[in-house]
Design a protein around this motif. Structure first.
Motif, mmCIF file in Angstrom:
data_model
loop_
_atom_site.group_PDB
_atom_site.id
_atom_site.type_symbol
_atom_site.label_atom_id
_atom_site.label_comp_id
_atom_site.label_asym_id
_atom_site.label_seq_id
_atom_site.Cartn_x
_atom_site.Cartn_y
_atom_site.Cartn_z
ATOM 1 N N THR A 1 1.032 -1.174 -0.118
ATOM 2 C CA THR A 1 0.064 0.030 0.156
ATOM 3 C C THR A 1 0.744 1.300 0.091
ATOM 4 O OG1 THR A 1 -1.905 1.076 1.317
ATOM 5 C CG2 THR A 1 -0.023 0.257 2.555
ATOM 6 N N ASN A 2 0.186 2.377 -0.167
ATOM 7 C CA ASN A 2 1.036 3.610 -0.015
ATOM 8 C C ASN A 2 1.061 3.898 1.646
ATOM 9 O OD1 ASN A 2 1.350 6.664 0.523
ATOM 10 N ND2 ASN A 2 0.534 6.937 -1.820
ATOM 11 N N THR A 3 1.947 4.027 2.030
ATOM 12 C CA THR A 3 2.247 4.046 3.571
ATOM 13 C C THR A 3 1.768 5.337 3.972
ATOM 14 O OG1 THR A 3 4.505 4.751 3.274
ATOM 15 C CG2 THR A 3 4.040 2.244 3.726
ATOM 16 N N SER A 4 1.439 6.420 3.146
ATOM 17 C CA SER A 4 0.990 7.611 3.504
ATOM 18 C C SER A 4 -0.599 7.585 3.392
ATOM 19 C CB SER A 4 1.592 8.716 2.737
ATOM 20 O OG SER A 4 2.777 8.931 2.864
ATOM 21 N N SER A 5 -1.084 6.704 2.928
ATOM 22 C CA SER A 5 -2.661 6.623 2.958
ATOM 23 C C SER A 5 -3.244 6.661 4.439
ATOM 24 C CB SER A 5 -3.148 5.221 2.208
ATOM 25 O OG SER A 5 -2.715 3.968 2.953
ATOM 26 N N THR A 6 -4.438 6.426 4.480
ATOM 27 C CA THR A 6 -5.163 6.426 5.680
ATOM 28 C C THR A 6 -4.893 5.273 6.648
ATOM 29 O OG1 THR A 6 -6.926 7.634 4.998
ATOM 30 C CG2 THR A 6 -7.584 6.244 6.923
ATOM 31 N N LYS A 7 -4.803 4.162 5.967
ATOM 32 C CA LYS A 7 -4.367 2.903 6.669
ATOM 33 C C LYS A 7 -2.927 2.900 7.210
ATOM 34 C CE LYS A 7 -5.165 0.168 3.059
ATOM 35 N NZ LYS A 7 -4.807 1.049 1.917
ATOM 36 N N GLY A 8 -2.049 3.582 6.543
ATOM 37 C CA GLY A 8 -0.927 3.497 6.906
ATOM 38 C C GLY A 8 -0.354 4.631 7.965
ATOM 39 N N VAL A 9 -1.313 5.704 8.120
ATOM 40 C CA VAL A 9 -1.265 6.637 9.111
ATOM 41 C C VAL A 9 -1.740 6.058 10.438
ATOM 42 C CG1 VAL A 9 -2.226 8.832 9.989
ATOM 43 C CG2 VAL A 9 -1.306 8.871 7.629
ATOM 44 N N GLU A 10 -3.116 5.289 10.219
ATOM 45 C CA GLU A 10 -3.614 4.677 11.361
ATOM 46 C C GLU A 10 -2.575 3.507 11.853
ATOM 47 O OE1 GLU A 10 -8.047 5.569 10.308
ATOM 48 O OE2 GLU A 10 -7.205 3.718 9.924
#
Length: 227
Positions: A81-90
Motif C-alpha cells: 500500500t501507500n504508507t501515507s494512506s489512511t491505513k498507513g497513518v493509522e
C-alpha cells in the motif's frame, strides 16, 4: 426498509476438530490453495486473495477496506500500500489490525487478528519491480486517500509520470516510491469459519499461547466458538 429479504441456506460442509490441520498456517494454506483452484475452475471466486483490512483512527473509530494479499507464509499475511494512506497513518499510530479472507460461494472465511509490522524494504522492492509498468506508474500518480478535484486531475498526474518514466520493458523503468511499502500481520488469533445449514456454522479458533510463527504447533491452542 423492505421486508423482501433473500434468504439462502448455506450448504457448506463446515470444519471439524478432527479434520482441521495442526497449525493455523497449514489450515490456511489448504483453504487459500483451494480458493485459488476454484477461481481458476469457476467464476464464483473472482479474487481469492481479496483481504478486508480493519484499522482504527485516533478517536478509536474503525476503518475497513479491501486490499490484495500479496504475501502469505508462516510469518503471516502481507499486503502492499501507500504508507501515507489512511491505513498507513493509522497503523503508524496504532499497529493493532484485523483482516479477513472471505469466500461466500465456498461458505468459508479466515479471520486474522494481531499487529502490523512494516515489510522489509527489499521485499517491497522485489515485488514493485514485478508489477506491470502501468501499475508502477499508478503508484506514483495516486496520493492514496487524499482528496482529488476530479478524475481528470488523477489521469493528468498519471500521464505526467508516464512521460517521465516511459515503458522500456525493464524492471527498473519506474523507481520505487519512498511512500510505497507494505505490512505483515503478526497474528495472535486465527479463526476458521465454515458455513453450515440452519446457521449452525463452525468457528474454530487458534489462539496464541507462546512464541513462534503460524506453523509452530506449540505456540497455539485450538477452541470452538458458538456461531
Amino acid at each position: 426498509m423492505s421486508n423482501d429479504v433473500t434468504r439462502i441456506d448455506y450448504t457448506g460442509t463446515g470444519l471439524s476438530e478432527e479434520e482441521i490441520a495442526p497449525t493455523p498456517w497449514q489450515q490456511a494454506r489448504i483453504w487459500v490453495d483451494e480458493a485459488v483452484e476454484r477461481s481458476r475452475a469457476q467464476a464464483d471466486v473472482p479474487e481469492p486473495h481479496a483481504l478486508s483490512v480493519a484499522t482504527v483512527d485516533a478517536d478509536g473509530l474503525p476503518n475497513v477496506r479491501t486490499v490484495l494479499m500479496r504475501y502469505f507464509d508462516e510469518r503471516g499475511p502481507g499486503f502492499l500500500t501507500n504508507t501515507s494512506s489512511t491505513k498507513g497513518v493509522e497503523l503508524a499510530a496504532t499497529s493493532a489490525i484485523a483482516a479477513s479472507l472471505t469466500w461466500p460461494s465456498m461458505f468459508r472465511a479466515i479471520r486474522f487478528r494481531g499487529y502490523a509490522v512494516l515489510l522489509d524494504r527489499a521485499e517491497v522492492a522485489d515485488y514493485f519491480a514485478s508489477r506491470p509498468w502501468a501499475s508502477r506508474i499508478s503508484a506514483w500518480a495516486s496520493r492514496q486517500s487524499q482528496p482529488v478535484a476530479s478524475r481528470a486531475e488523477l489521469e493528468e498526474a498519471y500521464e505526467a509520470y508516464a512521460v517521465r518514466w516511459p515503458d522500456r520493458g525493464n524492471a527498473d523503468d519506474v523507481p520505487l516510491p519512498d511512500f510505497w511499502g507494505g505490512y505483515r500481520i503478526l497474528c495472535d488469533e486465527v479463526e476458521f469459519w465454515g458455513g453450515r445449514t440452519n446457521r449452525l456454522h463452525d468457528r474454530l479458533v487458534f489462539t496464541r499461547t507462546g512464541d513462534g510463527d503460524l506453523d509452530t504447533a506449540d505456540a497455539w491452542s485450538l477452541s470452538r466458538r458458538q456461531p
